[in-house]
Scaffold this active site. Sequence first.
Site, PDB file in Angstrom:
ATOM      1  N   HIS A  45      -5.129  -0.327   5.820  1.00  0.00           N
ATOM      2  CA  HIS A  45      -4.828   0.730   6.799  1.00  0.00           C
ATOM      3  C   HIS A  45      -6.224   0.623   7.998  1.00  0.00           C
ATOM      4  CE1 HIS A  45      -7.914   2.977   4.345  1.00  0.00           C
ATOM      5  NE2 HIS A  45      -6.783   3.510   3.798  1.00  0.00           N
TER       6      HIS A  45
ATOM      7  N   HIS B 289       3.091  14.587   0.305  1.00  0.00           N
ATOM      8  CA  HIS B 289       2.642  15.541  -0.011  1.00  0.00           C
ATOM      9  C   HIS B 289       3.935  16.695   0.018  1.00  0.00           C
ATOM     10  CE1 HIS B 289      -1.522  14.325  -0.472  1.00  0.00           C
ATOM     11  NE2 HIS B 289      -1.158  13.790   0.854  1.00  0.00           N
TER      12      HIS B 289
ATOM     13  N   HIS C 251       0.783  -1.222  -0.103  1.00  0.00           N
ATOM     14  CA  HIS C 251       0.132   0.032   0.083  1.00  0.00           C
ATOM     15  C   HIS C 251       0.726   1.269  -0.034  1.00  0.00           C
ATOM     16  CE1 HIS C 251      -3.810   2.069   2.056  1.00  0.00           C
ATOM     17  NE2 HIS C 251      -3.238   2.765   0.977  1.00  0.00           N
TER      18      HIS C 251
ATOM     19  N   GLY D  28      -2.500  12.313   4.655  1.00  0.00           N
ATOM     20  CA  GLY D  28      -1.558  11.350   4.313  1.00  0.00           C
ATOM     21  C   GLY D  28      -0.159  11.955   4.858  1.00  0.00           C
TER      22      GLY D  28
ATOM     23  N   ASN E 147      -4.717   6.123  -7.349  1.00  0.00           N
ATOM     24  CA  ASN E 147      -5.409   7.488  -7.432  1.00  0.00           C
ATOM     25  C   ASN E 147      -4.495   8.448  -7.665  1.00  0.00           C
ATOM     26  OD1 ASN E 147      -4.030   7.108  -4.897  1.00  0.00           O
ATOM     27  ND2 ASN E 147      -5.299   8.336  -3.660  1.00  0.00           N
TER      28      ASN E 147
ATOM     29  N   ARG F  45       2.517   8.788  -6.595  1.00  0.00           N
ATOM     30  CA  ARG F  45       2.128  10.028  -7.360  1.00  0.00           C
ATOM     31  C   ARG F  45       2.413  10.404  -8.794  1.00  0.00           C
ATOM     32  NH1 ARG F  45      -1.468  10.562  -3.384  1.00  0.00           N
ATOM     33  NH2 ARG F  45      -0.560  11.209  -1.542  1.00  0.00           N
TER      34      ARG F  45
ATOM     35  N   ASP G 196       0.971   2.747   3.702  1.00  0.00           N
ATOM     36  CA  ASP G 196       0.214   3.752   3.022  1.00  0.00           C
ATOM     37  C   ASP G 196       1.156   5.087   2.868  1.00  0.00           C
ATOM     38  OD1 ASP G 196      -1.993   5.059   2.055  1.00  0.00           O
ATOM     39  OD2 ASP G 196      -3.000   5.464   4.064  1.00  0.00           O
TER      40      ASP G 196
END
Length: 428
Positions: free
Chosen positions: A233, A310, A61, A324, A95, A65, A306
């Site tokens: 998660h 950012h 997981h 996140g 995503n 990006r 996870d």
Amino acid sequence: MSLIIKNGRVLNPPTNTNEILDIKIDGNIISAVQAGIVPVFSDEVIDAEGCYVMPGLIDMHVHFRDPGQTEKEDIETGSKAAARGGFTTVLTMPNTKPVVDNPELVKYVSDKSQQVGLTRVLQVGSVTKGMEGKELSDLKGMIDAGIPAISEDGKSVMDSGLYREAMKIAAANDIPVLAHCEDINLVQGGVMNMGAKSESIGEKGISNAVENIIEARDIMLAEETGATLHLCHCSTKESYQILKEAKEAGINVSGEVCPHHFTLTEDDIVAGDGNYKMNPPIRTKEDRDKLRQGLAEGVFEVISTDHAPHTAEEKAKGFASPFGIVGLETSASLAYSELVLTGLITPLTMAAYMSSNPARILGREELGDISEGKVADITIFDPSIEYEIHAADFAGKSRNMPYEGRKVTGKVIKTIYGGRVVYDSEIN
């Protein structure tokens, strides 16, 4: 020329091996695992005395990006972070921008990761087109292109009928469904755990029911369709009981816990610090302790990160920032410090949760196993090293995590991917 790892404590969960042995690697394959391997003049030797020698870690997981948000991370920097954290295989979530909902983007990620060559990047396919929850993606096309699983991670597919159809396809093609469990209608603008802390600092809360309701639904759908379901998660005390009962009922379901959920509680949150904002949120001490109990008992059998990068500018917005945190480069140390040294799990179990169990769930028998004849993906972990976590040391692009200055014990010192040393703490 062979590569020989000598004097390490080999932890290999598939064979229940826990003893001091040598490992010989020829090309990208393990050619021998035994005591007293004698190198010849041309062999390269790694002395692993005092270290654990484990199957290469597998993270089910992560978010790299790429495509579309490479200012946060890309496949190269994500792979560097993975290698530094001991990971030889990672599953990247779909995503991205655009969403990975077609074979062409699956191939883009696969080709780029092979060019980088630092870790095995397996691209997960989205359940629905554009992750809009309205129409199934080209699941068969992506399966043919090599996706290891499907997921709508970042949200749940709220249309249960559509999700059931996706599960049927996944079951028919023998790939798991990785479930992000979140009832979007219950979130109602929440940004952290609903409780005393959210009330005290004036932020909207996310209740445990947001996660639990969808977990229960997804398990029911998995039972009905025969799909292999993996709960991502897990963060609530109720998820322990939900998963335990499902397993006892014989449903093919597993669950993961992330280091931030088994180490932190809402009491650790610093008001206005976006590095504590994650989804699902860190919750109460009672929740955290139940997750730890579940890991100790094997109810939860996977540790994933996870990893969610950012930019510093985004995270400077506090609890108005995106959800996140990054985790690839701290996961093994946190797991060893918080779970092994506290006696909750053994080093062999840690190796299982971070390598062989993910491989088994994914149906990748060639991974997560350092027996003779297997692929030479190996992590060497020194349990004696004590250090402080500092984001400035990270290989990834982003620094958003709440562990700055935290003291931990145990560190990945070498990562071997396909017989090649791709990370060496003395060099990198």
